[in-house]
Design a protein around this motif. Structure first.
Motif, PDB file in Angstrom:
ATOM      1  N   ILE A 118      -7.358  10.653   7.441  1.00 57.07           N
ATOM      2  CA  ILE A 118      -7.362  10.262   8.913  1.00 57.07           C
ATOM      3  C   ILE A 118      -6.259   8.995   8.872  1.00 57.07           C
ATOM      4  CG2 ILE A 118      -9.518  11.179   9.636  1.00 57.07           C
ATOM      5  CD1 ILE A 118     -10.644   8.433   9.104  1.00 57.07           C
ATOM      6  N   SER A 119      -5.256   9.062   8.187  1.00 57.59           N
ATOM      7  CA  SER A 119      -4.315   7.862   8.111  1.00 57.59           C
ATOM      8  C   SER A 119      -3.623   7.744   9.571  1.00 57.59           C
ATOM      9  CB  SER A 119      -3.410   7.783   7.060  1.00 57.59           C
ATOM     10  OG  SER A 119      -2.426   9.106   7.060  1.00 57.59           O
ATOM     11  N   ASN A 150       1.983   2.293   7.957  1.00 59.51           N
ATOM     12  CA  ASN A 150       1.265   3.305   6.995  1.00 59.51           C
ATOM     13  C   ASN A 150       1.103   2.379   5.679  1.00 59.51           C
ATOM     14  OD1 ASN A 150       3.991   3.151   6.408  1.00 59.51           O
ATOM     15  ND2 ASN A 150       4.360   5.058   5.705  1.00 59.51           N
ATOM     16  N   PHE A 151       1.868   1.510   5.509  1.00 57.66           N
ATOM     17  CA  PHE A 151       1.560   0.760   4.083  1.00 57.66           C
ATOM     18  C   PHE A 151       0.293   0.266   3.910  1.00 57.66           C
ATOM     19  CE2 PHE A 151       1.208  -3.361   2.038  1.00 57.66           C
ATOM     20  CZ  PHE A 151       1.632  -3.045   0.729  1.00 57.66           C
ATOM     21  N   TRP A 152      -0.471  -0.220   4.944  1.00 55.09           N
ATOM     22  CA  TRP A 152      -1.868  -0.782   4.955  1.00 55.09           C
ATOM     23  C   TRP A 152      -2.622   0.177   5.121  1.00 55.09           C
ATOM     24  CZ3 TRP A 152      -3.074  -5.306   3.313  1.00 55.09           C
ATOM     25  CH2 TRP A 152      -1.853  -6.384   3.539  1.00 55.09           C
ATOM     26  N   ALA A 153      -2.500   1.445   5.782  1.00 56.09           N
ATOM     27  CA  ALA A 153      -3.188   2.658   5.820  1.00 56.09           C
ATOM     28  C   ALA A 153      -3.283   3.033   4.294  1.00 56.09           C
ATOM     29  CB  ALA A 153      -2.944   3.465   6.618  1.00 56.09           C
ATOM     30  N   ASN A 154      -2.320   3.195   3.581  1.00 58.09           N
ATOM     31  CA  ASN A 154      -2.262   3.756   2.398  1.00 58.09           C
ATOM     32  C   ASN A 154      -3.137   2.331   1.327  1.00 58.09           C
ATOM     33  OD1 ASN A 154      -1.015   6.020   3.026  1.00 58.09           O
ATOM     34  ND2 ASN A 154       0.804   5.418   2.817  1.00 58.09           N
ATOM     35  N   ALA A 155      -2.841   1.178   1.685  1.00 55.45           N
ATOM     36  CA  ALA A 155      -3.242   0.134   0.789  1.00 55.45           C
ATOM     37  C   ALA A 155      -4.803   0.262   0.478  1.00 55.45           C
ATOM     38  CB  ALA A 155      -2.918  -0.984   1.343  1.00 55.45           C
ATOM     39  N   VAL A 156      -5.462   0.867   1.446  1.00 56.67           N
ATOM     40  CA  VAL A 156      -6.962   1.135   0.973  1.00 56.67           C
ATOM     41  C   VAL A 156      -7.342   1.959  -0.093  1.00 56.67           C
ATOM     42  CG1 VAL A 156      -8.995   1.999   2.346  1.00 56.67           C
ATOM     43  CG2 VAL A 156      -7.432   1.163   3.649  1.00 56.67           C
ATOM     44  N   SER A 157      -6.385   3.120  -0.099  1.00 56.80           N
ATOM     45  CA  SER A 157      -6.676   3.903  -1.523  1.00 56.80           C
ATOM     46  C   SER A 157      -6.060   3.013  -2.650  1.00 56.80           C
ATOM     47  CB  SER A 157      -5.940   5.078  -1.221  1.00 56.80           C
ATOM     48  OG  SER A 157      -6.578   5.816  -0.171  1.00 56.80           O
ATOM     49  N   ILE A 199       3.459   5.815  -4.710  1.00 58.98           N
ATOM     50  CA  ILE A 199       3.126   5.777  -3.600  1.00 58.98           C
ATOM     51  C   ILE A 199       3.619   4.938  -2.545  1.00 58.98           C
ATOM     52  CG2 ILE A 199       0.879   5.486  -2.008  1.00 58.98           C
ATOM     53  CD1 ILE A 199      -0.628   6.761  -4.409  1.00 58.98           C
ATOM     54  N   VAL A 200       3.819   3.514  -3.110  1.00 62.86           N
ATOM     55  CA  VAL A 200       4.482   2.781  -2.180  1.00 62.86           C
ATOM     56  C   VAL A 200       6.134   3.578  -1.953  1.00 62.86           C
ATOM     57  CG1 VAL A 200       5.585   0.220  -2.070  1.00 62.86           C
ATOM     58  CG2 VAL A 200       3.179   0.537  -3.067  1.00 62.86           C
ATOM     59  N   GLY A 201       6.422   3.483  -2.813  1.00 66.88           N
ATOM     60  CA  GLY A 201       8.298   4.220  -2.871  1.00 66.88           C
ATOM     61  C   GLY A 201       8.131   5.369  -1.774  1.00 66.88           C
ATOM     62  N   MET A 202       7.041   6.225  -1.848  1.00 65.91           N
ATOM     63  CA  MET A 202       7.110   7.429  -0.974  1.00 65.91           C
ATOM     64  C   MET A 202       6.675   7.083   0.414  1.00 65.91           C
ATOM     65  SD  MET A 202       5.415  10.533  -3.197  1.00 65.91           S
ATOM     66  CE  MET A 202       5.663  11.715  -1.597  1.00 65.91           C
ATOM     67  N   GLY A 203       5.930   5.777   0.594  1.00 65.06           N
ATOM     68  CA  GLY A 203       5.407   5.486   1.750  1.00 65.06           C
ATOM     69  C   GLY A 203       6.814   4.903   2.587  1.00 65.06           C
ATOM     70  N   LEU A 253     -15.218  10.174  -3.099  1.00 63.04           N
ATOM     71  CA  LEU A 253     -15.020   9.868  -1.574  1.00 63.04           C
ATOM     72  C   LEU A 253     -14.892   8.674  -0.859  1.00 63.04           C
ATOM     73  CD1 LEU A 253     -16.266  11.140   1.093  1.00 63.04           C
ATOM     74  CD2 LEU A 253     -18.547  10.350   0.521  1.00 63.04           C
ATOM     75  N   ASN A 254     -15.346   7.749  -1.412  1.00 65.95           N
ATOM     76  CA  ASN A 254     -14.966   6.321  -1.274  1.00 65.95           C
ATOM     77  C   ASN A 254     -13.318   5.652  -1.411  1.00 65.95           C
ATOM     78  OD1 ASN A 254     -16.122   3.723  -0.166  1.00 65.95           O
ATOM     79  ND2 ASN A 254     -14.905   3.047  -1.885  1.00 65.95           N
ATOM     80  N   TRP A 255     -12.672   6.592  -2.555  1.00 65.07           N
ATOM     81  CA  TRP A 255     -11.470   6.031  -2.640  1.00 65.07           C
ATOM     82  C   TRP A 255     -10.447   6.719  -1.655  1.00 65.07           C
ATOM     83  CZ3 TRP A 255      -8.211  10.327  -5.527  1.00 65.07           C
ATOM     84  CH2 TRP A 255      -6.738  10.031  -5.647  1.00 65.07           C
ATOM     85  N   VAL A 256     -10.655   7.998  -1.396  1.00 67.81           N
ATOM     86  CA  VAL A 256      -9.667   8.266  -0.263  1.00 67.81           C
ATOM     87  C   VAL A 256     -10.319   8.534   1.109  1.00 67.81           C
ATOM     88  CG1 VAL A 256      -7.886   9.639  -1.732  1.00 67.81           C
ATOM     89  CG2 VAL A 256      -9.862  10.705  -1.026  1.00 67.81           C
TER      90      VAL A 256
END
Length: 508
Positions: free
Chosen positions: A93-94, A105-112, A456-460, A85-88
């Protein structure tokens, strides 16, 4: 403990010492206390000159499982649910996170991705700690780190303190390094052979999906606003007052969401501290009993790992499967909203569908695996169907079919991608036995996290440049490569050869 053999050679008795790792290299039948006919130059049927007789039996009859394994399983399931639950937490809600905190979006995905980065760094110490300190100490450390991290993130609810969100996630990621290596170890410590695959599948995959499922359902239902699309659009013309009103609404919703998460994490820490037990006094299987008697150096373990020609190929296939699954879970919001803007609530439901299907199918596959032990056939079928499901999802998004088609595609994704994870942990232990369970899982997970970060970084980057369709078909190609690799993995299942002793009292 080294294996001590008395060697009869030409009328003389010569003491011979060999480590457990060497014994497995020479396929010595370690579970029998009768004479073993072995030879460096001969065979079991045509020995040359050695009669090897163990000086003591290596496996005794004290093999038993305990009723309390079931409540302990429930408690550990709760911990894994909380961890994921904490991971994603912010992935569903990115779009809201990027607009509210003014981040890309890089920093939003960086949380995960904090979980993935920390795992690569901490997997070695975590595997060592699991072997030396045991599950109880490790679970207390894990739940404490999640609780502390949750409260730090709660302090970062204000849009000016995004750095606290990252800091709290990094603290909580300590638990990820521990708990991702724990499922196969827990199942071997507490459960008999005919239940191990199911338990590993539940902890290693079903509960992972369950935690992410909670995040998708709760996040999209609690932290949302009808004005998000209008306020956060690239060409938005909203006034500062309109943005302030929207931001204030999101603040209050995020405040209560993170407060509830922090309280739940704290309660889980308290329950774990008070109720999680030490390991049972007797092993539930012959293979675990033998492993408990073994002492080998790190060099011997590494030699054992790299002596398996199939294991490196299997690690690559596993890493691809985890990467594709993680990328879809983390980036589903951005992928779907690119083609179907304004469907934030649908994204939450889609996440729930893919994760629910994954959890159910993982349990079914785990039970079948316990009955049949068909690791190779199960892996080939699951990975083959995974290629079809990812291709269908990519096509449904690209050709902008009705959103109901996307629902069907994500359901198939959950049913075909996720079950392989439950099979993979047990399959890896079978091919690398007597390597400790946490070590084989740690190697696999470390490789998967490195690949997941890169993809994930590449797809971002692709998504931010509006190349969403290219990103999706890249995932399809990776899934096809996974299926090809797994078809060539045909290892010897070593642990099964030892587990012929049934428990004296197996309480269902």
């Amino acid at each position: 403990m080294p294996l001590e053999l008395s060697i009869h050679c030409g009328g003389r008795v010569v003491n011979y010492h060999v480590t457990m790792v060497d014994a497995f290299h020479h396929n010595l039948p370690l579970t029998d206390d009768v004479s073993l006919m072995t030879s460096l130059n001969g065979s079991a049927n045509h020995p040359a000159s050695y009669d090897a007789i163990p000086t003591q039996p290596l496996v005794d009859a004290t093999i038993r499982s305990y009723r309390r394994r079931w409540p302990v399983l429930v408690l550990l399931c709760g911990n894994v649910l909380l961890l994921n639950l904490n991971w994603v937490f912010f992935s569903p809600i990115s779009d809201v996170v990027m607009c509210y905190y003014h981040k890309s979006n890089f920093w939003a995905n960086a949380v995960s991705m904090c979980y993935m980065i920390a795992y690569v760094i901490l997997v070695g110490p975590a595997a060592w700690l699991l072997q030396r300190a045991g599950l109880r100490v490790c679970m207390i450390i894990a739940t404490a780190s999640i609780a502390i991290g949750a409260w730090i993130k709660f302090a970062g609810t204000d849009p000016q303190y995004f750095w606290l969100i990252i800091s709290g996630q990094l603290v909580a990621s300590i638990a990820n390094a521990i708990e991702w290596s724990a499922p196969s170890l827990f199942s071997s410590v507490w459960f008999p052979p005919h239940q191990r695959a199911t338990v590993t599948a539940i902890l290693g995959s079903a509960c992972v999906q369950g935690g992410a499922l909670l995040s998708y359902v709760l996040g999209t239902q609690i932290v949302h606003s009808d004005d998000t699309l209008a306020v956060c659009a690239d060409n938005s013309t909203v006034t500062s007052d309109q943005y302030a009103s929207w931001s204030n609404e999101i603040y209050h919703r995020l405040f209560y969401y993170q407060l509830g998460h922090s309280i739940f994490a704290t309660l889980m820490f308290v329950v774990t501290l008070c109720a999680f037990p030490e390991a049972p006094p007797t092993a539930p299987s012959a293979s675990k009993q033998l492993m408990n008697k073994m002492e080998s150096s790190v060099g011997e373990w590494l030699r054992l790992v790299f002596s398996h020609v199939h294991f490196p190929m299997f690690v690559v296939a596993f890493s691809i499967n985890i990467t594709v699954n993680s990328a879809i879970i983390v980036l589903l919001n951005e992928i779907v909203l690119f083609t179907f803007p304004g469907h934030q609530v649908d994204v939450g439901y889609m996440g729930a569908v893919v994760l629910l299907m994954g959890g159910v199918c993982v349990f079914i596959v785990g039970k079948c695996l316990d009955w049949t032990k068909t690791y190779y056939l199960s892996s080939v079928i699951i990975c083959g169907l995974g290629v079809v499901s990812v291709a269908l999802f990519s096509a449904a998004v690209q050709f902008q079919e009705h959103i109901s088609v996307v629902y069907v595609a994500v359901a198939l994704l959950g049913a075909t991608l996720t079950p392989f994870q439950g099979v993979a942990y047990e399959y890896a232990i079978e091919m690398t036995y007597p390597l400790p369970e946490g070590t084989s899982a740690g190697i696999m997970n470390m490789a998967s996290q490195v690949l997941s970060i890169a993809v994930i970084v590449g797809m971002g980057v692709l998504i931010s440049n509006r190349w969403v369709f290219a990103a999706n078909w890249m995932l399809t190609g990776l899934t096809f490569l996974c299926a090809v690799l797994i078809a060539f993995v045909r290892p010897d299942l070593k642990r099964q050869k030892l587990d012929y002793v049934k428990p004296d009292a197996d309480h269902i």
